[in-house]
Design an enzyme around this catalytic site. Structure first.
Site, short mmCIF file in Angstrom:
data_model
loop_
_atom_site.label_atom_id
_atom_site.label_comp_id
_atom_site.label_asym_id
_atom_site.label_seq_id
_atom_site.Cartn_x
_atom_site.Cartn_y
_atom_site.Cartn_z
N CYS A 1 0.91 -1.39 -0.03
CA CYS A 1 0.33 -0.09 -0.14
C CYS A 1 0.76 1.43 -0.33
CB CYS A 1 -0.81 -0.19 0.82
SG CYS A 1 -1.79 1.27 1.59
N GLY A 2 0.47 2.34 0.01
CA GLY A 2 0.79 3.66 -0.13
C GLY A 2 1.66 3.93 0.81
#
Length: 191
Positions: A66-67
């Site tokens: 995930c970012g």
């Protein structure tokens, strides 16, 4: 029966048991607390949250692709800084948002350790929304949805954070964008 199917059925049974207890508690005018829940570590060992009574607890739904994944480093810094003062940090991997944590529990734990030096407890992968949501997350959402128009405010993405006071009565929820370092003052106030 595959491991995933067994895991989902186990969560469904646990959810039903906790829901029943929660309903009985409300009927008897007693409230469920954070200490009424258990969860499995990524090693498959049961963690009874009642054993954390008297500690400040930070619960985070995590993801390894995930970012926001770099927040694992910031969470580890909080763990190192405040663990000896009574902070317990629990990371719950979740694959519900964009399929961003597809690995096994062992793969996820190893990823966190190798890439971010994580030493805080990584738990078994869970769902945080829907019919297969872990009962703990249903409780956390319910307890932090008082200011929402929705009956229970869903978790919208990875890295939602729930900070629980030593006595379990105060639960504060933070969204994904809230950086771990920006929780320090709130944690210090509870320690």
């Amino acid at each position: 029966m595959c491991k995933t199917e067994v895991h989902r059925k186990t969560i469904a049974i646990l959810s039903a048991k906790v829901y029943l207890c929660h309903s009985v508690n409300r009927t008897l005018n007693t409230m469920a607390t954070i200490y009424d829940f258990t969860a499995l570590t990524s090693e498959g060992k049961e963690l009874d949250l009642a054993d954390l009574r008297g500690k400040v607890i930070l619960i985070v739904n995590t993801a390894s692709k995930c970012g926001y994944t770099p927040q694992l480093a910031g969470l580890e810094e909080l763990h190192k800084q405040y663990h000896d003062q009574g902070l317990v940090l629990l990371g719950f991997p979740c694959n519900q948002f964009g399929g961003q944590d597809p690995g096994t529990d062992e793969e996820i734990r190893n990823f966190c350790q190798v890439n971010y030096g994580v030493t805080f407890q990584i738990m078994q992968k869970v769902e945080v929304n829907g019919s297969h949501a872990h009962p703990l997350f249903n409780f956390l959402k319910e307890e932090t949805s008082q200011d929402s128009d929705l009956p229970v405010k869903p978790i919208r993405w990875n890295f939602n954070k729930f900070l629980i006071s030593r006595d379990g009565t105060d639960i504060t929820r933070y969204g994904s964008a809230k950086l771990p370092k920006n929780l320090a003052k709130d944690i210090e106030a509870l320690l």
